[in-house]
Scaffold this motif. Structure first.
Motif, short mmCIF file in Angstrom:
data_model
loop_
_atom_site.label_atom_id
_atom_site.label_comp_id
_atom_site.label_asym_id
_atom_site.label_seq_id
_atom_site.Cartn_x
_atom_site.Cartn_y
_atom_site.Cartn_z
N LYS A 45 3.61 1.29 -4.68
CA LYS A 45 4.59 0.73 -5.63
C LYS A 45 3.97 0.58 -7.02
N SER A 46 2.78 -0.05 -7.04
CA SER A 46 2.15 -0.29 -8.34
C SER A 46 1.78 1.04 -9.01
N SER A 47 1.34 2.00 -8.19
CA SER A 47 0.98 3.30 -8.77
C SER A 47 2.20 3.99 -9.35
N ALA B 202 2.44 9.47 -6.72
CA ALA B 202 2.02 8.66 -7.87
C ALA B 202 0.64 9.11 -8.33
N ASN C 81 0.79 -1.23 0.00
CA ASN C 81 0.00 0.00 0.00
C ASN C 81 0.82 1.29 0.00
N ASP D 71 1.38 14.23 -1.90
CA ASP D 71 0.21 15.12 -2.08
C ASP D 71 -0.66 15.17 -0.84
P1 GDP Z 1 1.30 -1.03 -3.46
O1 GDP Z 1 0.60 -2.03 -2.65
O2 GDP Z 1 2.54 -0.53 -2.82
O3 GDP Z 1 1.55 -1.48 -4.87
O4 GDP Z 1 0.35 0.26 -3.55
P2 GDP Z 1 -0.67 0.70 -4.69
O5 GDP Z 1 0.03 1.35 -5.80
O6 GDP Z 1 -1.60 -0.44 -4.95
O7 GDP Z 1 -1.43 1.88 -3.94
C1 GDP Z 1 -2.16 1.64 -2.75
C2 GDP Z 1 -3.18 2.77 -2.57
O8 GDP Z 1 -2.51 4.01 -2.38
C3 GDP Z 1 -4.09 2.97 -3.78
O9 GDP Z 1 -5.35 3.33 -3.29
C4 GDP Z 1 -3.48 4.15 -4.49
O10 GDP Z 1 -4.39 4.90 -5.24
C5 GDP Z 1 -2.93 4.96 -3.34
N1 GDP Z 1 -1.78 5.76 -3.73
C6 GDP Z 1 -0.66 5.34 -4.37
N2 GDP Z 1 0.20 6.35 -4.52
C7 GDP Z 1 -0.41 7.46 -4.02
C8 GDP Z 1 -0.03 8.83 -3.90
O11 GDP Z 1 1.07 9.27 -4.30
N3 GDP Z 1 -0.89 9.69 -3.28
C9 GDP Z 1 -2.09 9.26 -2.79
N4 GDP Z 1 -2.87 10.14 -2.23
N5 GDP Z 1 -2.47 7.98 -2.91
C10 GDP Z 1 -1.66 7.08 -3.49
#
Ligand code: GDP
Length: 512
Positions: free
Chosen positions: A292-294, A417, A289, A396
């Motif tokens: 990373k994916s974003s 992201a 969360n 942000d």
């Molecule tokens: P991962 O598990 O590390 O791959 O995380 P994800 O990319 O799936 O993101 C997890 C959650 O965080 C999602 O709801 C995204 O939309 C949110 N998120 C990711 N990056 C950002 C960011 O830079 N700002 C905000 N506000 N939310 C983010």
């Protein structure tokens, strides 16, 4: 007594019964390769320095080879290529030419269904181009038959060509023939393969510049000076009994020293050249969360990885290749590094540890709204000392803290992201990390083989310098200098063994 050879009139000593017999290099200034090739082979006995062009001259092929040169599958056109002494006659029997073949002119022809029988039905129409030896890619008679890209038609043409006496070409054999005929040197031949395999425009440009001889051009002046030095020492040995010192120690030292900087610069260019050629892997790691994916998606600029708000949903590694300023970068989005409960997640975590171990670069994604936890501290410890970056993500959000320029010794920057803030800076930092700051330059080294050759030449020159300093006899210094020359020659393929040549050309595609 004959005079000591002046600088411009270099002489080589023959290992012949008459010890003092000298052979002058004709047309010395008109091209070193030419000059080196004209040196009679016995000169080279002492150093085991052999010149493959002397050997390969005997290898001129009498066989005609054939292959489908276009990729497998269907396409607008498909090309069957023939090279060798029977290329034109085989082609003339393969298809029904509407006009006689003429050098470098496309000729219309019918591909007949059953042999070239007048009554047989036409199965395709083709364009046949004949390039007469030596004005062809291979320097042999070469024919290209461009038919429609139907695998059936192309197979039929190839099968018939084989029945008519051609042999199926080995991978890279057309280019190998061009190399053996002296149309290309080895670095240029390798560049043909690199151009075909280029995945980014930068790679294609790099290959094209090497194909144009950029690398050989950088090596050539060094090689010329090295041969001049060798000739000077060889001559000196000849005149030793006449008490003439044609090569004082300081002069030899100066000359060896002058050879090294251009080679060292070439060796250093491999830092950038290697990654332009091979690319790099960047593992994106961090707690679930963190984003990373974003971030991965931001870098890839398309929605490739699935993004959800539930922790731990990127269960496997997701890989995508991007071109970062022309450098192929493989991004690996890993599952969150944490003790997963479910079996599937465990598997994903195991994969992410593998990806982390294999990656050349690591991007650690932190959630800037959260304090570092133990797992993250462990992760930062694990990547310390490796090329790594930290993205303090979610900048942000109001509760996000601005990161220090370094966290636990690893450079960090703020990213979002979601809004894209900090992404261009992240790209730049990744690029700098990937290249180590080394700039692209013409004729840079891109292959390990080339790098090894330059390293070997430098090591041999360092040995020669050391031997000269210790006032070791010139015969021994010459051994080191010949070793350096052999290493430089192996780059362009003048002293490359057949085994290595076969290995190199076997990595080409068939029909090239
Ligand atoms: P991962 O598990 O590390 O791959 O995380 P994800 O990319 O799936 O993101 C997890 C959650 O965080 C999602 O709801 C995204 O939309 C949110 N998120 C990711 N990056 C950002 C960011 O830079 N700002 C905000 N506000 N939310 C983010």
């Amino acid at each position: 007594m004959c005079a000591a050879p002046a600088k411009a009139s270099v002489a080589w000593k023959m290992r012949s019964p008459r010890r003092s017999r000298l052979y002058r290099l004709p047309q010395w200034s008109k091209g070193l390769d030419q000059a080196v090739r004209t040196v009679p082979e016995p000169t080279l006995v002492r150093s085991n320095y052999t010149i493959s062009s002397l050997v390969t001259a005997a290898n001129v092929s009498t066989e005609t080879i054939a292959a489908i040169s276009t990729p497998p599958g269907r396409g607008g056109i498909g090309i069957v290529r023939l090279s060798g002494p029977q290329a034109a006659s085989v082609a003339a029997q393969l298809v029904r030419l509407r006009q006689p073949l003429e050098h470098a002119r496309a000729r219309l022809a019918d591909v007949l269904d059953e042999g070239c029988d007048e009554d047989a039905g036409r199965i395709d129409e083709a364009l046949v181009t004949w390039f007469a030896a030596p004005n062809s890619y291979t320097a042999e008679d070469l024919v290209e038959i461009a038919a429609h890209g139907s695998p059936m038609v192309l197979d039929l043409l190839l099968r018939r060509a084989l029945e008519l006496g051609a042999r199926l070409a080995e991978p890279g054999e057309f280019t190998q023939r061009a190399f053996l005929a002296g149309k290309l040197d080895l670095t240029q031949a390798e560049a043909v393969r690199d151009l075909i395999e280029a995945q980014t425009l930068t790679q294609a440009r790099q290959a094209a510049s090497q194909m144009g001889g950029a690398l050989s051009l950088r090596v050539q002046p060094v090689k010329q000076s090295l041969v001049e030095l060798i000739a000077l020492l060889e001559a000196g040995i000849d005149f030793a009994e006449d008490d003439i010192d044609v090569a004082p120690q300081a002069e030899i030292a100066r000359r060896i020293e002058r050879l090294m900087p251009p080679l060292a610069a070439l060796e250093a260019s491999y830092a950038r050249g290697r990654i332009v050629h091979d690319g790099l892997t960047l593992a994106i790691v961090g707690r679930p969360n963190a984003g990373k994916s974003s971030l991965f998606n931001q870098l890839v600029q398309r929605d490739r990885a699935i993004v959800t708000a539930t922790p731990g949903t990127t269960r496997d590694t997701v890989t995508e290749r991007i071109s970062l300023d022309g450098i192929p970068l493989e991004l690996v989005d890993t599952a969150g590094l944490r003790e997963g409960l479910e079996e599937v997640e465990q598997l994903g975590i195991a994969r992410s540890r593998e990806a982390l171990a294999d990656a050349a670069l690591v991007l650690v994604v932190l959630d800037a709204t959260q304090a570092l936890n133990d797992e993250e501290r462990g992760l930062l410890d694990a990547v310390l000392g490796r090329p790594a970056l930290i993205a303090a993500n979610k900048s942000d959000l109001a509760e996000a803290r601005q990161p220090a320029s370094e966290i636990a010794g690893i450079p960090a920057l703020a990213t979002s992201a979601l809004t894209g803030e900090g992404i261009p800076a992240l790209r730049e930092k990744i690029l700098a990390l990937a290249t180590g700051g080394a700039a692209a330059e013409p004729g840079m080294l891109t292959s390990l083989r080339h790098h090894q050759a330059i390293t070997a030449a430098l090591a041999a020159l360092a040995d020669a310098a050391g031997a000269n300093l210790s006032a070791i006899p010139h015969e021994m210094i010459l051994l080191d200098l010949y070793r350096a020359l052999t290493a430089l020659d192996s780059l362009t393929g003048q002293t490359t063994s057949d085994d290595i040549l076969n290995l190199i050309f076997s990595t080409f595609c068939i029909g090239k």
